[in-house]
Design a protein around this motif. Structure first.
Motif, PDB file in Angstrom:
ATOM      1  N   ASP A 382       0.597  -1.008   0.136  1.00  0.00           N
ATOM      2  CA  ASP A 382       0.260   0.111  -0.299  1.00  0.00           C
ATOM      3  C   ASP A 382       0.915   1.477  -0.125  1.00  0.00           C
ATOM      4  N   LEU A 383       2.157   0.747   0.811  1.00  0.00           N
ATOM      5  CA  LEU A 383       3.388   2.147   0.693  1.00  0.00           C
ATOM      6  C   LEU A 383       3.774   2.454  -0.310  1.00  0.00           C
ATOM      7  N   VAL A 384       3.752   1.388  -1.832  1.00  0.00           N
ATOM      8  CA  VAL A 384       4.481   1.365  -2.939  1.00  0.00           C
ATOM      9  C   VAL A 384       3.791   3.062  -3.390  1.00  0.00           C
ATOM     10  N   SER A 385       2.994   3.666  -3.124  1.00  0.00           N
ATOM     11  CA  SER A 385       2.198   4.518  -4.589  1.00  0.00           C
ATOM     12  C   SER A 385       2.567   5.955  -3.851  1.00  0.00           C
ATOM     13  N   ASN A 386       3.066   5.392  -2.337  1.00  0.00           N
ATOM     14  CA  ASN A 386       3.096   7.301  -1.686  1.00  0.00           C
ATOM     15  C   ASN A 386       4.481   7.349  -1.773  1.00  0.00           C
ATOM     16  N   ALA A 387       5.015   8.148  -2.570  1.00  0.00           N
ATOM     17  CA  ALA A 387       6.229   8.821  -3.121  1.00  0.00           C
ATOM     18  C   ALA A 387       6.850   9.216  -2.098  1.00  0.00           C
ATOM     19  N   GLU A 388       6.859   9.714  -0.941  1.00  0.00           N
ATOM     20  CA  GLU A 388       7.800   9.414   0.586  1.00  0.00           C
ATOM     21  C   GLU A 388       8.138   8.604   0.577  1.00  0.00           C
ATOM     22  N   LYS A 390       8.255   5.534  -1.218  1.00  0.00           N
ATOM     23  CA  LYS A 390       8.150   4.514  -2.109  1.00  0.00           C
ATOM     24  C   LYS A 390       8.977   3.575  -2.011  1.00  0.00           C
ATOM     25  N   ASP A 391      10.588   4.350  -2.165  1.00  0.00           N
ATOM     26  CA  ASP A 391      11.733   3.585  -2.594  1.00  0.00           C
ATOM     27  C   ASP A 391      11.893   2.562  -1.154  1.00  0.00           C
ATOM     28  N   GLU A 392      11.817   2.915   0.511  1.00  0.00           N
ATOM     29  CA  GLU A 392      11.518   2.082   1.543  1.00  0.00           C
ATOM     30  C   GLU A 392      10.392   0.759   1.250  1.00  0.00           C
ATOM     31  N   ALA A 393       9.749   1.241   0.860  1.00  0.00           N
ATOM     32  CA  ALA A 393       8.815  -0.155   0.466  1.00  0.00           C
ATOM     33  C   ALA A 393       8.972  -1.050   0.002  1.00  0.00           C
ATOM     34  N   GLU A 394       9.299  -0.497  -1.467  1.00  0.00           N
ATOM     35  CA  GLU A 394      10.099  -1.393  -2.746  1.00  0.00           C
ATOM     36  C   GLU A 394      11.175  -2.187  -1.945  1.00  0.00           C
ATOM     37  N   PHE A 395      12.262  -1.117  -1.540  1.00  0.00           N
ATOM     38  CA  PHE A 395      13.566  -2.219  -0.517  1.00  0.00           C
ATOM     39  C   PHE A 395      12.725  -3.285  -0.200  1.00  0.00           C
ATOM     40  N   ALA A 396      12.179  -3.075   1.380  1.00  0.00           N
ATOM     41  CA  ALA A 396      11.915  -3.971   1.846  1.00  0.00           C
ATOM     42  C   ALA A 396      11.071  -5.455   0.675  1.00  0.00           C
ATOM     43  N   LEU A 397      10.452  -5.542   0.320  1.00  0.00           N
ATOM     44  CA  LEU A 397       9.174  -5.627  -0.434  1.00  0.00           C
ATOM     45  C   LEU A 397      10.539  -6.238  -1.824  1.00  0.00           C
ATOM     46  N   THR A 398      11.613  -6.235  -1.883  1.00  0.00           N
ATOM     47  CA  THR A 398      12.220  -7.115  -2.774  1.00  0.00           C
ATOM     48  C   THR A 398      13.269  -7.851  -1.675  1.00  0.00           C
TER      49      THR A 398
ATOM     50  N   TRP B 225      26.776  10.190  -4.515  1.00  0.00           N
ATOM     51  CA  TRP B 225      27.550   9.845  -4.058  1.00  0.00           C
ATOM     52  C   TRP B 225      26.142   8.635  -2.963  1.00  0.00           C
ATOM     53  N   LEU B 226      25.497   9.230  -3.025  1.00  0.00           N
ATOM     54  CA  LEU B 226      24.110   8.101  -2.115  1.00  0.00           C
ATOM     55  C   LEU B 226      24.349   6.636  -3.729  1.00  0.00           C
ATOM     56  N   GLY B 227      23.930   7.377  -4.458  1.00  0.00           N
ATOM     57  CA  GLY B 227      23.577   6.258  -5.125  1.00  0.00           C
ATOM     58  C   GLY B 227      22.579   4.864  -5.407  1.00  0.00           C
ATOM     59  N   PRO B 228      23.844   3.567  -5.034  1.00  0.00           N
ATOM     60  CA  PRO B 228      22.077   2.699  -4.916  1.00  0.00           C
ATOM     61  C   PRO B 228      21.765   2.644  -4.031  1.00  0.00           C
ATOM     62  N   ALA B 229      22.449   3.617  -2.803  1.00  0.00           N
ATOM     63  CA  ALA B 229      21.647   2.990  -1.312  1.00  0.00           C
ATOM     64  C   ALA B 229      20.325   4.369  -0.881  1.00  0.00           C
ATOM     65  N   LEU B 230      19.596   3.820  -0.241  1.00  0.00           N
ATOM     66  CA  LEU B 230      18.321   4.274   0.057  1.00  0.00           C
ATOM     67  C   LEU B 230      18.722   5.830   0.356  1.00  0.00           C
ATOM     68  N   LYS B 231      17.850   6.634  -0.042  1.00  0.00           N
ATOM     69  CA  LYS B 231      17.818   8.196  -0.112  1.00  0.00           C
ATOM     70  C   LYS B 231      17.912   9.058   1.975  1.00  0.00           C
ATOM     71  N   VAL B 232      18.450   9.740   1.735  1.00  0.00           N
ATOM     72  CA  VAL B 232      18.743  10.094   3.556  1.00  0.00           C
ATOM     73  C   VAL B 232      18.726  11.374   3.316  1.00  0.00           C
ATOM     74  N   PRO B 233      18.433  12.207   3.923  1.00  0.00           N
ATOM     75  CA  PRO B 233      19.657  14.265   3.830  1.00  0.00           C
ATOM     76  C   PRO B 233      20.944  13.944   3.963  1.00  0.00           C
ATOM     77  N   TYR B 234      21.023  14.799   3.837  1.00  0.00           N
ATOM     78  CA  TYR B 234      22.516  14.975   4.159  1.00  0.00           C
ATOM     79  C   TYR B 234      22.626  15.656   6.140  1.00  0.00           C
ATOM     80  N   TYR B 428      18.731  -2.355  -4.594  1.00  0.00           N
ATOM     81  CA  TYR B 428      19.301  -1.040  -4.890  1.00  0.00           C
ATOM     82  C   TYR B 428      18.097   0.079  -5.087  1.00  0.00           C
ATOM     83  N   ARG B 429      18.659   1.493  -4.551  1.00  0.00           N
ATOM     84  CA  ARG B 429      17.138   1.816  -5.248  1.00  0.00           C
ATOM     85  C   ARG B 429      17.111   2.157  -6.521  1.00  0.00           C
TER      86      ARG B 429
END
Lengths: 402, 437
Positions: A382-388, A390-398, B225-234, B428-429
């Protein structure tokens, strides 16, 4: 009415019965204070709270008369206690009390000497044998050697000089010297202690004494001997076991030296060892490491429920302590699938809650990525559609291969 | 391959450069060994660097010292300050202004025609960039640990092998005499049969708490610098201190695995295998953005019965370094030319002609260049590096899960633990992907 009374009486009876059972496993503890060059009014209730918090001890505080008072009135019945904690530095006790205390320890009573207690009674031979090392009170070479570590070697130094010193208060790194003692077993071997006096140049008989931990008194950090000074010690005296902590200088409310989880935990463990010769307490999840000081302002260990309650409002400017508490729980449930699922459900509940911050959800998604099960997957999808998120949700699902 | 010098000159100068070295450059035409790229013995090796922070610069300077054998032509970094400093260093050494600079490794790999590349990046970038450079058939001097995850490592090993390139890991202790000697004593049974190994790596240190989010400095391409890592603020943490954040590194444990675990494997014949069971515990910071373990202590059991304990130095009797324990005694090695033994006589032992003589190199960077030229494997090949870091990464998984991990070192899989298996990789992101093996 009669029935209700009967029930009440039965309930009261049961309550008395259970508390009596409970008392059998609780070690009666006497904290002696009343005079000190330190703030004993602040320290003694904190010592009581720290010990009582374990559920192993039931401590009472007994104050001696004030300075110059009639010490004959200070006549505790040590036989009522399993443990005596000394937070005292003042007038001599009566001969009778001294003798009773020595007998108590000789016969197997447990003792904790806390901080300036090692300043006390420079002329009382047995007391100094019990503390092992002491300072101030005109102590010098006549009282015994300096004992410390230098370049990782234990040194017994008989050179002339006064006993007892400390530089400016500071945070300092405690290094464990005996890592397989019941008190230190399972603890990090290096941990940063909250701002405290770093007792140095202690000297004394040092008989039957083991140094469990030291701290380097760095002269660059506001005065110091450039030696690794003893901080935590065990001593045996007759059948008695003694735990001596040189740490814990009290400010109002305890202050960082007493709030330090390292101080709290070693005191709790040292006290148990002094009573039983073993330690059954678990290492708390928030025990500090070389990474940084950890304080408990209320002297209580944060519970998982508190961590969950706090984490939903997490943002990246805040402490990650709540996350650490949850991570520790995941870790401690290793192999317990039901326990992990229960915890996972708690995590997902926070994850889907509207009031939970984006930053908190990101933290939870990272944890769920490896510890989660199929249970988490719909919520994460459900969180994949949330732009903020998305990355973490895809990370978890992968990672969960979903 | 500019500035050609004669083969004779090259050999003479190299011999002077590595005075006393036992292995002189063995000049064999690379074609004889089926190399992807042919390099004439008389030619200088054309080389560039990706990642010119502290370690990248250090490696670059070591290569620049070999200036009769090496020609440095290009540098790449996501920090323009790094780039400027690196170019200045190279240009000064070359006495010209010709060093080319790139801020994107893809452009660097596309445009530069090199024999070799020196790569020193945060670990989370290794999987992608080592593989990409290998796929360009560049010979690689790559910093340890060679991967952030087992999956990254498998991909890198596969790319290096498939492309048949020369690989040298920055595990330079192999090229230092006391480590070589200790390993040779151990592998030749001078402590008896090796049964137990202790590896002491650095203790963790104080964190920085939770620093505020900051403006990214104009010189730094933070996104890259972050590349494939999850995006985090600097938050002011990038170069060097990435080592203390799990997204990019496993801390001192993984940073040093490529040194003392690598040496341990060398002296125990474990270079091409891995443990079958790993268990242990770590101590993690209670709070703050640095979240790698500051203490760690785990035991690895190998199929042949050897056990290896890896821990932060303060937990071990001999502290830092590698100690091989056999049924007749022990030998310990550490930096600072430290070599000691349970019986000093062990240290005087002579290794006979028919015994095992481990690969000898006295200059790690020279060894790489020599091997690029000769086509022979370098002293620290890729699979050996992968096996060394695997020990630390499996230890990390055992510590994270709190479980005893069963590992199949042949299939390179965790047995019967899906949760732990999930930790063998870090997704990877997008849009970054790890090349398929």
């Amino acid at each position: 009415m009669k029935k209700q009374y009967l029930l009440l009486i039965v309930a009261a009876g049961l309550l008395t019965f259970f508390s009596a059972c409970k008392n059998e496993t609780v070690y009666k503890t006497l904290i002696i204070t009343g005079q000190n060059n330190h703030n004993w009014k602040a320290s003694s209730p904190v010592l009581k709270q720290i010990l009582d918090e374990t559920g192993l001890f039931s401590a009472v505080i007994m104050n001696t008369p004030d300075k110059g008072g009639n010490m004959k009135t200070f006549d505790p019945d040590f036989s009522k206690y399993k443990l005596v904690v000394v937070d005292y530095n003042g007038d001599s006790w009566s001969e009778k009390t001294n003798t009773a205390f020595v007998e108590f320890v000789k016969n197997g009573g447990g003792v904790v000497f806390y901080h300036a207690a090692n300043n006390s009674f420079p002329a009382w031979k047995e007391y100094n044998e019990m503390t092992g090392l002491g300072g101030w009170g005109d102590r010098n070479q006549k009282d015994g050697p300096y004992v410390y570590y230098k370049n990782n070697k234990l040194v017994t130094d008989t050179s002339a000089g006064t006993g007892g010193s400390h530089g400016k208060r500071r945070e300092y790194l405690v290094s464990t010297r005996i890592i397989d003692h019941p008190i230190t077993r399972g603890l990090p071997v290096r941990w940063l202690h909250g701002t405290d006096e770093l007792y140095s140049q202690l000297r004394g008989p040092a008989k039957n004494m083991q140094i469990l931990a030291t701290a380097f008194a760095d002269s660059a950090a506001g005065g110091g001997t450039m030696r690794d000074e003893p901080m935590l010690m065990t001593i045996t005296f007759g059948k008695g076991r003694i735990f001596h902590t040189a740490m814990g200088h009290a400010d109002e409310g305890g202050g960082p030296a007493m709030q330090c989880v390292g101080f709290i935990t070693t005191l709790q463990r040292g006290a148990e060892w002094a009573v039983t010769g073993d330690v059954t307490q678990k290492v708390p999840w928030d025990f500090p490491s070389a990474a940084g000081v950890v304080l408990r302002p209320d002297f209580k260990e944060m519970t998982l429920e508190e961590a969950f309650a706090n984490i939903s409002s997490y943002d990246i400017t805040k402490s990650t302590k709540n996350l650490s508490c949850i991570q520790n729980k995941i870790h401690s449930l290793a192999g317990d699938e039901q326990g992990l699922l229960k915890l996972e459900k708690m995590m997902v509940k926070v994850l889907v809650a509207k009031e939970t911050t984006v930053d908190a959800k990101k933290l939870l998604l990272r944890e769920l990525s490896w510890m989660g099960s199929d249970y988490s997957v719909p919520a994460i999808k459900d969180l994949v559609s949330n732009a903020e998120l998305k990355d973490e949700a895809e990370f978890a699902l992968t990672r969960l291969k979903k | 391959m500019a500035n050609k010098s004669s083969r004779r000159d090259f050999v003479k100068r190299s011999a002077a450069l590595v005075a006393g070295a036992i292995v002189l450059p063995q000049i064999i035409p690379s074609t004889a060994l089926g190399m992807g790229r042919k390099i004439a013995p008389s030619d200088r090796i054309v080389i560039g660097s990706i990642g010119v922070g502290s370690q990248g610069m250090s490696n670059m300077r070591d290569f620049l010292k070999l200036k009769d054998a090496v020609q440095f032509v290009a540098v790449c970094d996501v920090d323009t300050h790094h780039l400027a400093k690196a170019k200045e260093t190279v240009d000064m050494a070359n006495n010209n202004k010709n060093c080319r600079t790139y801020s994107d490794y893809r452009e660097f790999l596309e445009k530069e025609k090199l024999d070799a590349v020196s790569i020193a990046l945060p670990d989370h970038w290794h999987g992608i960039i080592y593989s990409a450079a290998a796929n360009k058939k560049l010979n690689i001097y790559g910093e340890k640990p060679i991967c952030r995850t087992i999956k990254d490592g498998q991909t890198i090993v596969s790319a290096v092998k498939r492309n048949n390139i020369i690989w040298q890991t920055g595990s330079w202790q192999r090229s230092v005499a006391n480590f070589h000697r200790g390993a040779e004593l151990a592998i030749n049974g001078r402590v008896g049969k090796v049964k137990y190994i202790e590896v002491g790596l650095p203790d963790g240190s104080k964190g920085i708490g939770t620093p505020p989010v900051q403006q990214v400095p104009s010189e730094l391409n933070w996104e890259m610098w972050l590349g494939p890592a999850l995006k985090v603020p600097y938050r002011g943490v990038s170069h060097w201190d990435w080592r203390w954040i799990l997204d990019y590194s496993g801390g001192q444990l993984t940073d040093w695995a490529g040194h003392h675990i690598d040496i341990a494997n060398w002296g125990a014949g474990l270079e091409h295998t891995g443990p079958v069971e790993i268990s242990g515990a770590g101590v993690y910071p209670v709070e703050g953005i640095f979240n790698v373990p500051v203490e760690y202590d785990f035991l690895c059991k190998y199929g042949n019965g050897i056990e290896m304990r890896v821990a932060n130095a303060s937990r071990l009797p001999l502290g830092m370094g590698t100690t091989w324990h056999g049924d007749l005694g022990w030998v310990h090695v550490d930096r600072g030319d430290v070599i000691s033994a349970s019986d000093p006589k062990i240290l005087n032992e002579v290794i006979g002609e028919n015994e095992i003589h481990l690969y000898k190199s006295e200059n790690h960077w020279q060894n790489f260049i020599d091997c690029v030229r000769s086509g022979k494997p370098a002293i620290a090949p890729v699979e050996v590096a992968y096996r060394a870091i695997s020990v630390a990464l499996l230890g990390e998984i055992a510590m994270t899960t709190g479980q005893t991990i069963k590992w199949d070192p042949d299939k390179e899989e965790i047995i019967g633990n899906p949760r732990a298996s999930g930790l063998l990789s870090r997704p990877y992101r997008q849009p970054w992907t790890l090349p398929t093996i």
